[in-house]
Design a protein around this motif. Structure first.
Motif, PDB file in Angstrom:
ATOM      1  N   VAL A 131       0.835  -1.202   0.000  1.00 35.05           N
ATOM      2  CA  VAL A 131       0.000   0.000   0.000  1.00 35.05           C
ATOM      3  C   VAL A 131       0.879   1.266   0.000  1.00 35.05           C
ATOM      4  O   VAL A 131       0.490   2.289  -0.552  1.00 35.05           O
ATOM      5  N   ASN A 132       2.070   1.181   0.593  1.00 38.15           N
ATOM      6  CA  ASN A 132       2.981   2.330   0.629  1.00 38.15           C
ATOM      7  C   ASN A 132       4.001   2.325  -0.504  1.00 38.15           C
ATOM      8  O   ASN A 132       4.929   3.145  -0.509  1.00 38.15           O
ATOM      9  N   PHE A 133       3.843   1.416  -1.454  1.00 38.96           N
ATOM     10  CA  PHE A 133       4.819   1.291  -2.542  1.00 38.96           C
ATOM     11  C   PHE A 133       5.038   2.643  -3.259  1.00 38.96           C
ATOM     12  O   PHE A 133       6.164   3.090  -3.450  1.00 38.96           O
ATOM     13  N   LYS A 134       3.927   3.316  -3.585  1.00 43.24           N
ATOM     14  CA  LYS A 134       4.037   4.591  -4.308  1.00 43.24           C
ATOM     15  C   LYS A 134       4.681   5.673  -3.419  1.00 43.24           C
ATOM     16  O   LYS A 134       5.512   6.446  -3.875  1.00 43.24           O
ATOM     17  N   ASN A 135       4.294   5.690  -2.149  1.00 43.68           N
ATOM     18  CA  ASN A 135       4.907   6.659  -1.226  1.00 43.68           C
ATOM     19  C   ASN A 135       6.420   6.476  -1.171  1.00 43.68           C
ATOM     20  O   ASN A 135       7.175   7.442  -1.106  1.00 43.68           O
ATOM     21  N   ILE A 136       6.851   5.215  -1.158  1.00 43.47           N
ATOM     22  CA  ILE A 136       8.302   4.943  -1.090  1.00 43.47           C
ATOM     23  C   ILE A 136       8.978   5.403  -2.387  1.00 43.47           C
ATOM     24  O   ILE A 136      10.024   6.057  -2.345  1.00 43.47           O
ATOM     25  N   LEU A 137       8.360   5.097  -3.531  1.00 42.14           N
ATOM     26  CA  LEU A 137       8.955   5.526  -4.809  1.00 42.14           C
ATOM     27  C   LEU A 137       9.059   7.047  -4.857  1.00 42.14           C
ATOM     28  O   LEU A 137      10.046   7.606  -5.333  1.00 42.14           O
ATOM     29  N   ASP A 138       8.018   7.738  -4.349  1.00 37.70           N
ATOM     30  CA  ASP A 138       7.986   9.204  -4.430  1.00 37.70           C
ATOM     31  C   ASP A 138       8.893   9.886  -3.417  1.00 37.70           C
ATOM     32  O   ASP A 138       9.261  11.040  -3.599  1.00 37.70           O
ATOM     33  N   SER A 139       9.229   9.197  -2.316  1.00 39.43           N
ATOM     34  CA  SER A 139       9.951   9.899  -1.242  1.00 39.43           C
ATOM     35  C   SER A 139      11.397   9.426  -1.073  1.00 39.43           C
ATOM     36  O   SER A 139      12.131   9.979  -0.264  1.00 39.43           O
ATOM     37  N   THR A 140      11.816   8.397  -1.786  1.00 40.21           N
ATOM     38  CA  THR A 140      13.192   7.898  -1.634  1.00 40.21           C
ATOM     39  C   THR A 140      13.805   7.701  -3.030  1.00 40.21           C
ATOM     40  O   THR A 140      13.137   7.912  -4.039  1.00 40.21           O
ATOM     41  N   ARG A 141      15.052   7.260  -3.059  1.00 38.59           N
ATOM     42  CA  ARG A 141      15.708   7.096  -4.370  1.00 38.59           C
ATOM     43  C   ARG A 141      15.920   5.612  -4.696  1.00 38.59           C
ATOM     44  O   ARG A 141      16.870   5.252  -5.380  1.00 38.59           O
ATOM     45  N   VAL A 142      15.034   4.766  -4.195  1.00 43.02           N
ATOM     46  CA  VAL A 142      15.203   3.329  -4.440  1.00 43.02           C
ATOM     47  C   VAL A 142      15.057   3.005  -5.930  1.00 43.02           C
ATOM     48  O   VAL A 142      14.329   3.678  -6.651  1.00 43.02           O
ATOM     49  N   ARG A 143      15.775   1.978  -6.352  1.00 39.61           N
ATOM     50  CA  ARG A 143      15.687   1.503  -7.734  1.00 39.61           C
ATOM     51  C   ARG A 143      15.572  -0.012  -7.746  1.00 39.61           C
ATOM     52  O   ARG A 143      16.279  -0.682  -6.991  1.00 39.61           O
ATOM     53  N   VAL A 144      14.745  -0.537  -8.606  1.00 40.07           N
ATOM     54  CA  VAL A 144      14.620  -2.005  -8.720  1.00 40.07           C
ATOM     55  C   VAL A 144      15.976  -2.601  -9.098  1.00 40.07           C
ATOM     56  O   VAL A 144      16.632  -2.069  -9.994  1.00 40.07           O
ATOM     57  N   PRO A 145      16.474  -3.629  -8.401  1.00 37.88           N
ATOM     58  CA  PRO A 145      15.812  -4.350  -7.316  1.00 37.88           C
ATOM     59  C   PRO A 145      15.990  -3.644  -5.973  1.00 37.88           C
ATOM     60  O   PRO A 145      17.076  -3.189  -5.644  1.00 37.88           O
ATOM     61  N   PHE A 146      14.900  -3.579  -5.199  1.00 34.76           N
ATOM     62  CA  PHE A 146      14.979  -3.021  -3.845  1.00 34.76           C
ATOM     63  C   PHE A 146      13.902  -3.658  -2.983  1.00 34.76           C
ATOM     64  O   PHE A 146      12.972  -4.288  -3.500  1.00 34.76           O
ATOM     65  N   GLY A 147      14.044  -3.452  -1.658  1.00 39.35           N
ATOM     66  CA  GLY A 147      13.073  -4.049  -0.751  1.00 39.35           C
ATOM     67  C   GLY A 147      12.499  -3.034   0.222  1.00 39.35           C
ATOM     68  O   GLY A 147      13.119  -1.998   0.500  1.00 39.35           O
TER      69      GLY A 147
END
Ligand code: GAP
Length: 439
Positions: free
Chosen positions: A154-170
């Motif tokens: 449910v927070n997947f989009k929030n994480i994408l929008d607020s951090t610099r994670v890139r696939v692959p990530f957890g």
């Protein structure tokens, strides 16, 4: 269950109560079946496990971020995740004694009365409803979370929008989950309220098998960190039809408990099941966009999951040792051989004699100094032998004794829990001696 093995569970449960690891829940009111409270030492052990896990899988990696989410989520989450429809266990009722059981956990005979006739199995939903709102007829019904994973989706989009994670990530999380289990039991093995730590690892579809294998090995490495002998652990491939509704492949890590070989942890390939469902139900775009190529896709998910209470239980079972034969030599001891990082107390400090103020003063100085960096404990009861026995039983790796030589040359004896050997060491070297054991 073999007598010896049954004894082991009884001994660990009794040690837990006696020394303050785990207490029966609501005990002064006669208890509440299958509920347990962590006591002063249990909470240290449990916190150490959680912190070690967080450090290993979140803080020491560049590809993992954490969240800590609400226990009660919108009921729409549980509809979308299909927990309301499919998070069920098959329930049967004995036709004679009317006790209810999970069909997949019993044989041909009723475990309670031996009768062989049961009702038809019906699917029993494990989610706990909660009413939100001040009156019966207003507000909404939601559920205590049946797994902690949904908050990560449910927070997947929030994480994408607020951090610099890139696939692959957890995305990782720890916290309580609730299931209305049909047959809870076996101490803290299966309860209706329990603690979980897990992460959802987002990958490209073509890489899922590679990451599944990677996390399988990392889970085994984690078990070694807990001090578990891998001879007691078995990997079991869960066949079609027996996996959770969201999983295309699952390996269970099963442990040889005193009550049989049963699940400890799980590793699942959840595909795009959850993100797809939430995208459809919420209308939000949960695609990932590759920042370099601009490619847009829904990542696939590998999920390693670790029950915290089962981690505590297996750490205790594997660490429990009895040494010496009281009938033969009169000397026997119970030793919890917990790894240093898990031990509730890292070091105990004693004055050799309680009635010598100069020894007590010096020992207090050392104790207070060590306590700033390590969870140290003070003990001046009884004789030294009794103090060693008491510390061995709760897994304290080192005991420091201040004696008359200490007053002369600023050295102390330090005794090793596992070997029971003592050596002399300078007071000034104690912090680095202990710090080395943490690395
Ligand atoms: N998100 C995936 C998930 O929740 P699960 O296999 O249903 O998977 C995860 O549960 C872990 O939680 C299990 O491997 C086990 O360690 C623990 N667990 C499950 N049910 C439990 C219960 N009733 N009491 C204590 N621990 C439980």
């Amino acid at each position: 269950m073999a007598k010896e093995e049954q004894d082991l569970l009884e001994k660990v449960v009794s040690l837990c109560k006696r020394r303050g690891f785990v207490f029966p829940g609501s005990e002064i009111y006669g208890g509440l079946a299958n509920s347990w409270d962590y006591g002063p030492l249990g909470v240290e052990l449990k916190n150490n496990i959680q912190q070690l896990w967080w450090k290993k899988f979140v803080q020491s990696r560049d590809d993992m971020v954490g969240i800590d989410a609400a226990v009660i989520m919108s009921p729409k989450v549980w509809e979308a995740s299909e927990h309301i429809k499919s998070f069920t266990d098959p329930l049967v009722e004995c036709k004679k004694c009317h006790q209810r059981f999970r069909e997949d956990q019993i044989g041909k005979d009723c475990p309670s009365c031996g009768n062989k006739e049961f009702s038809e199995a019906k699917q029993f939903n494990l989610m706990f409803p909660v009413h939100l709102g001040s009156t019966e007829d207003s507000g909404v019904t939601s559920y205590l979370r049946g797994e902690i994973a949904q908050a990560m989706f449910v927070n997947f989009k929030n994480i994408l929008d607020s951090t610099r994670v890139r696939v692959p990530f957890g995305i990782a999380s720890q916290g309580k989950a609730f299931r209305n289990e049909i047959t809870p039991g076996n101490f803290i093995f299966r309860t209706r309220e329990f603690n979980l730590m897990e992460f959802e690892y987002f990958v490209r579809e073509e890489d899922w098998e590679k990451w599944f294998e990677y996390w399988r090995k990392e889970m085994l490495n984690w078990l070694k960190d807990l001090g578990i002998d891998l001879k007691h652990v078995h990997e079991v491939e869960i066949p079609d039809g027996e996996r959770a509704h969201y999983s295309k492949r699952t390996i269970d890590f099963e442990y040889d408990y005193p009550f049989g070989q049963k699940e400890l942890y799980g590793l699942a390939y959840r595909t795009t099941f959850d993100l797809d469902n939430h995208m459809r139900s919420s209308g939000e775009d949960l695609n990932y966009v590759d920042p370099e190529s601009g490619e847009k896709f829904v990542p696939h998910v590998i999920e390693p999951t670790f029950g915290i209470d089962r981690s505590v239980l297996v750490a205790l079972l594997d660490a429990y040792h009895e040494e010496g034969d009281p009938a033969k030599d009169g000397a026997s001891r119970i030793v919890l051989k917990l790894p240093f990082k898990l031990a509730p107390y890292k070091v105990a400090v004693f004055p050799l004699l309680k009635n010598k103020p100069e020894l007590v003063k010096k020992a207090q100085e050392i104790y207070k100094n060590l306590k700033q960096d390590f969870n140290a404990v003070w003990d001046d009861r009884g004789n030294i032998g009794k103090r060693y026995y008491a510390q061995d039983e709760i897994g304290t790796p080192y005991c420091v004794t201040v004696d008359f030589d200490t007053l002369e040359n600023d050295t102390v004896t330090i005794r090793d829990r596992d070997t029971a050997k003592q050596e002399r060491i300078g007071i000034k070297d104690l912090p680095s001696f202990l710090r080395d054991k943490l690395s």
